[in-house]
Design an enzyme around this catalytic site. Structure first.
Site, mmCIF file in Angstrom:
data_model
loop_
_atom_site.group_PDB
_atom_site.id
_atom_site.type_symbol
_atom_site.label_atom_id
_atom_site.label_comp_id
_atom_site.label_asym_id
_atom_site.label_seq_id
_atom_site.Cartn_x
_atom_site.Cartn_y
_atom_site.Cartn_z
ATOM 1 N N ALA A 1 -10.239 -18.742 28.930
ATOM 2 C CA ALA A 1 -9.269 -19.272 28.691
ATOM 3 C C ALA A 1 -9.153 -20.474 29.892
ATOM 4 O O ALA A 1 -7.799 -21.466 30.088
ATOM 5 C CB ALA A 1 -7.700 -18.690 28.829
ATOM 6 N N ALA A 2 -10.040 -21.218 30.260
ATOM 7 C CA ALA A 2 -9.976 -21.740 31.464
ATOM 8 C C ALA A 2 -10.882 -23.543 30.953
ATOM 9 O O ALA A 2 -10.473 -24.738 31.918
ATOM 10 C CB ALA A 2 -11.140 -20.958 32.524
ATOM 11 N N ARG B 1 -10.116 -32.004 23.708
ATOM 12 C CA ARG B 1 -9.602 -33.051 22.423
ATOM 13 C C ARG B 1 -8.554 -33.233 21.530
ATOM 14 O O ARG B 1 -8.350 -34.222 20.656
ATOM 15 C CB ARG B 1 -10.749 -32.714 20.948
ATOM 16 C CG ARG B 1 -12.136 -33.556 20.966
ATOM 17 C CD ARG B 1 -13.204 -32.374 20.065
ATOM 18 N NE ARG B 1 -14.152 -31.822 20.247
ATOM 19 C CZ ARG B 1 -13.899 -30.750 19.467
ATOM 20 N NH1 ARG B 1 -14.995 -30.972 18.760
ATOM 21 N NH2 ARG B 1 -14.817 -29.465 20.051
ATOM 22 N N GLN C 1 -10.536 -19.497 37.713
ATOM 23 C CA GLN C 1 -12.587 -19.862 37.495
ATOM 24 C C GLN C 1 -12.111 -21.450 38.196
ATOM 25 O O GLN C 1 -11.346 -22.589 36.774
ATOM 26 C CB GLN C 1 -13.029 -20.067 36.242
ATOM 27 C CG GLN C 1 -14.692 -20.817 35.916
ATOM 28 C CD GLN C 1 -14.999 -20.686 34.610
ATOM 29 O OE1 GLN C 1 -13.936 -20.258 33.232
ATOM 30 N NE2 GLN C 1 -16.158 -20.379 34.654
ATOM 31 N N GLU D 1 -28.301 -22.027 21.901
ATOM 32 C CA GLU D 1 -27.044 -22.789 22.231
ATOM 33 C C GLU D 1 -27.490 -24.247 21.004
ATOM 34 O O GLU D 1 -28.935 -24.093 21.008
ATOM 35 C CB GLU D 1 -26.221 -23.371 22.798
ATOM 36 C CG GLU D 1 -25.866 -22.202 23.987
ATOM 37 C CD GLU D 1 -24.390 -21.723 23.091
ATOM 38 O OE1 GLU D 1 -24.073 -22.586 22.589
ATOM 39 O OE2 GLU D 1 -24.751 -20.505 23.217
ATOM 40 N N ASN E 1 -9.721 -26.991 18.144
ATOM 41 C CA ASN E 1 -10.067 -27.877 19.569
ATOM 42 C C ASN E 1 -9.801 -28.909 19.560
ATOM 43 O O ASN E 1 -9.117 -30.017 20.265
ATOM 44 C CB ASN E 1 -11.481 -28.445 19.196
ATOM 45 C CG ASN E 1 -13.163 -26.952 18.972
ATOM 46 O OD1 ASN E 1 -12.732 -26.258 20.065
ATOM 47 N ND2 ASN E 1 -13.430 -26.719 18.608
ATOM 48 N N GLY F 1 49.248 -29.411 5.923
ATOM 49 C CA GLY F 1 48.906 -30.207 5.714
ATOM 50 C C GLY F 1 48.995 -30.926 7.335
ATOM 51 O O GLY F 1 49.547 -31.948 7.743
HETATM 52 C C1 UD1 Z 1 -19.358 -20.594 22.756
HETATM 53 C C2 UD1 Z 1 -21.070 -20.299 23.062
HETATM 54 C C3 UD1 Z 1 -21.466 -20.405 21.333
HETATM 55 C C4 UD1 Z 1 -20.650 -19.643 20.808
HETATM 56 C C5 UD1 Z 1 -19.450 -21.060 20.747
HETATM 57 C C6 UD1 Z 1 -17.926 -20.143 19.523
HETATM 58 C C7 UD1 Z 1 -21.204 -19.984 25.139
HETATM 59 C C8 UD1 Z 1 -22.810 -20.806 25.772
HETATM 60 N N1 UD1 Z 1 -21.756 -20.972 23.935
HETATM 61 O O1 UD1 Z 1 -20.049 -22.096 23.103
HETATM 62 O O2 UD1 Z 1 -22.908 -19.651 21.229
HETATM 63 O O3 UD1 Z 1 -20.911 -20.172 19.103
HETATM 64 O O4 UD1 Z 1 -18.755 -20.450 22.112
HETATM 65 O O5 UD1 Z 1 -17.330 -20.711 19.843
HETATM 66 O O6 UD1 Z 1 -20.799 -18.711 25.608
HETATM 67 N N2 UD1 Z 1 -14.672 -21.225 28.621
HETATM 68 C C9 UD1 Z 1 -14.089 -20.987 30.547
HETATM 69 N N3 UD1 Z 1 -14.950 -21.373 31.376
HETATM 70 C C10 UD1 Z 1 -16.361 -21.999 31.339
HETATM 71 C C11 UD1 Z 1 -16.580 -22.006 29.758
HETATM 72 C C12 UD1 Z 1 -15.839 -21.844 28.676
HETATM 73 O O7 UD1 Z 1 -12.991 -20.258 30.685
HETATM 74 O O8 UD1 Z 1 -16.610 -22.457 31.476
HETATM 75 C C13 UD1 Z 1 -14.223 -20.603 27.815
HETATM 76 C C14 UD1 Z 1 -13.454 -21.470 27.126
HETATM 77 O O9 UD1 Z 1 -11.963 -21.940 27.183
HETATM 78 C C15 UD1 Z 1 -13.311 -21.670 25.778
HETATM 79 C C16 UD1 Z 1 -14.774 -20.593 25.506
HETATM 80 O O10 UD1 Z 1 -14.767 -20.164 27.503
HETATM 81 O O11 UD1 Z 1 -12.165 -21.469 25.491
HETATM 82 C C17 UD1 Z 1 -16.329 -21.482 25.310
HETATM 83 O O12 UD1 Z 1 -16.153 -22.326 25.770
HETATM 84 P P1 UD1 Z 1 -16.926 -23.668 25.289
HETATM 85 O O13 UD1 Z 1 -16.660 -24.690 26.064
HETATM 86 O O14 UD1 Z 1 -16.018 -23.835 23.960
HETATM 87 O O15 UD1 Z 1 -19.097 -22.833 24.815
HETATM 88 P P2 UD1 Z 1 -18.850 -23.685 23.176
HETATM 89 O O16 UD1 Z 1 -20.262 -25.008 23.593
HETATM 90 O O17 UD1 Z 1 -18.502 -24.098 22.177
HETATM 91 CA CA CA Z 2 -15.655 -24.231 21.970
#
Ligand code: UD1
Ligand code: CA
Length: 487
Positions: A11-12, A17, A77, A164, A237, A432
């Site tokens: 959740a970082a 968006r 993080q 990806e 998102n 009243g």
């Molecule tokens: C990621 C997956 C992808 C999957 C998709 C599903 C990877 C590389 N890719 O892509 O295969 O289909 O999710 O939605 O894992 N987050 C962190 N720290 C970070 C990066 C992300 O906490 O450094 C958290 C984000 O807050 C989010 C989740 O991880 O909740 C996914 O991150 P996001 O960057 O949205 O990944 P996608 O590119 O969507």
């Molecule tokens: Ca995502």
């Protein structure tokens, strides 16, 4: 199920968006934050430890998560360098907290998937353990896979990798099986693999999904289990997705209550939040919002067009076109239409709060009635008492609030003002238009307006030539009314 289940919730991320000052995972769906829903589902798996990774606006997200899960581990993080990096940070935090699992299963989930269910996580972990896999993917078959990591399988259906979007070949982009983001790991494998994940890819991020290929290279088992109900892994998102997840969650909540014996006349305009409790044979009419910790007893009828926030409604009560917050309505009582119940209102059994009545910090006894056009603030009204139409409990002297107490079985007249602090005794009455400034003893009748004085012929002498004067003159002479002039 292994005794050691560790869950890491990511959740970082920023959630740009959403275009909001509120962090994405704190946006609410059905009365709970998105991360709150996820942690709820995670808790249902009875994990040994839950580690939540926070980063963006962690000063807001962190305390929220800790409040929901006081004995979880929070990992910070600082920079969001990818999901692989986030999990590495989580493992470091678990080690620092001396809660690092040496064996068992580690589940990864995201903080923005509010429809996720505990059963789904539990079944997925069980499948993962039964297959003795190093990594398992909760996948989904979707019509529009754009943006997701694709699950690449060989001709035998064995999972080879997750690729990806940005790194995928044209052919791989045709694949409709996607990584939902929920992964299960053998703890020992994850601890080893996480150190070996690099960032040589199109985004320059550490991809957690690269662990799949690492497992394959080591000759370990990788499995992917498609989920039928893809809503459960869907994230929000932007605000449009937030609304669509909210609508779907509400549809599911309303559906569940109908299956549990609640009549809902119009599910499309009925909104029920996650923590609301209903009983069998409750009837909900269109345009009703049941929010927060609201509880409704058997046979109660709520609506139409009613909002109840954190309210307790007793058996067989009726609440019509009402807005209420932190109010208690006992069995068989009647509220509305057009009533406004503010915090601290308690209406006793069989009582009534009627049309255009506002109440606040008011205890209204069993069978007592405030039927019309009144304001009741900081008051106590005894059982069986009737408050006349248009009564104001004047509780505020401009500086301080004061209480009014009306006893049992009192009868107060219309258009009264009770100037607090004041007491009206058991069985007392008021005339009243009375302005009650002094206590009324039990059984007494209080009148405060002066004796009525009539000035005969006033209309004829002071309004002569008007229809009023003509009507008065005609009445005085005993003639029939002549209304033709008005036509
Ligand atoms: C990621 C997956 C992808 C999957 C998709 C599903 C990877 C590389 N890719 O892509 O295969 O289909 O999710 O939605 O894992 N987050 C962190 N720290 C970070 C990066 C992300 O906490 O450094 C958290 C984000 O807050 C989010 C989740 O991880 O909740 C996914 O991150 P996001 O960057 O949205 O990944 P996608 O590119 O969507
Ligand atoms: Ca995502």
């Amino acid at each position: 199920m292994a005794d050691q289940l560790t869950v890491i919730v990511l959740a970082a991320g920023g959630g740009t968006r959403m275009k909001s000052k509120t962090p994405k995972v704190l946006h609410r769906v059905a009365g709970r934050s998105m991360v709150g829903h996820v942690l709820h589902a995670v808790s249902a798996t009875k994990p040994g430890c839950v580690c939540t990774v926070v980063g963006h606006q962690r000063e807001v997200v962190g305390p929220h998560v800790t409040e929901l899960l006081p004995d979880g581990v929070l990992a910070v993080q600082e920079e969001q360098l990818g999901t692989g990096h986030a999990v590495r940070v989580a493992l470091d935090a678990l080690t620092a907290a001396d809660r690092m699992p040496e064996a068992g299963t580690v589940l990864i989930a995201y903080g923005d998937t509010p429809l996720l269910q505990g059963d789904t996580l539990r079944d997925f972990a069980a499948q993962h353990e039964a297959a003795q896999a190093a990594v398992s993917i909760l996948s989904g078959i979707v019509a529009e896979p754009f943006g997701y990591g694709r699950v690449v399988r060989d001709d035998d259906g064995e999972v080879l990798a997750i690729v990806e979007e940005k790194d995928a070949t044209v052919e791989q982009r045709e694949i409709t099986e996607i990584n939902s983001g929920i992964l299960a790991f053998d703890a020992a494998f994850l601890i080893d693999a996480i150190k070996r994940i690099g960032n040589a890819n199109a985004k320059g991020e550490y991809y957690l999904t690269d662990s799949v290929q690492l497992a394959r290279e080591a000759g370990l088992t990788v499995a992917a289990h498609p989920i039928d109900d893809v809503w459960q892994t869907e994230g929000a998102n932007d605000r449009a997705q937030l609304a669509s997840l909210g609508r779907e969650m509400n549809r599911r909540i309303v559906d569940r209550w109908m299956r549990d014996g609640v009549t809902v006349m119009d599910p499309a305009t009925t909104w029920i939040e996650s923590d609301v409790q209903l009983s069998p044979d409750v009837t909900i009419l269109p345009g009703t919002h049941l929010l927060g910790a609201t509880v409704v007893g058997e046979d109660a009828v709520i609506g139409p067009d009613t909002t109840l926030q954190d309210c307790e409604i007793g058996e067989g009560a009726r609440v019509v076109r009402t807005h209420a917050q932190l109010a208690v309505v006992d069995a068989r009582a009647n509220v509305g239409p057009f009533s406004y119940l503010r915090p601290g209102t308690h209406l006793g059994a069989d009582g009534k709060i009627g049309a255009f009545v506002e109440t606040k910090n008011a205890r209204i006894g069993a069978g007592a009635k405030v039927p019309h056009l009144s304001y009741v603030g900081d008051a106590e009204i005894g059982e069986g008492t009737n408050i006349g139409a248009g009564t104001i409990f004047a509780n505020y002297d401009g500086v301080e609030k004061h209480r009014t107490k009306v006893g049992r079985h009192a009868r107060t007249g219309s258009n009264n003002t009770f100037v607090a602090p004041v007491e009206i005794g058991d069985g007392a009455s008021t005339g009243g238009g009375t302005v009650v400034r002094r206590n009324v003893p039990p059984g007494a009748l209080a009148v405060s307006s002066g004796l009525q004085r009539n000035i005969p012929g006033w209309a004829q002498s002071r309004r002569s030539g008007t229809p009023q004067a003509d009507a008065a003159a005609a009445a005085a002479s005993g003639a029939e009314p002549d209304d033709t002039a008005a036509d």
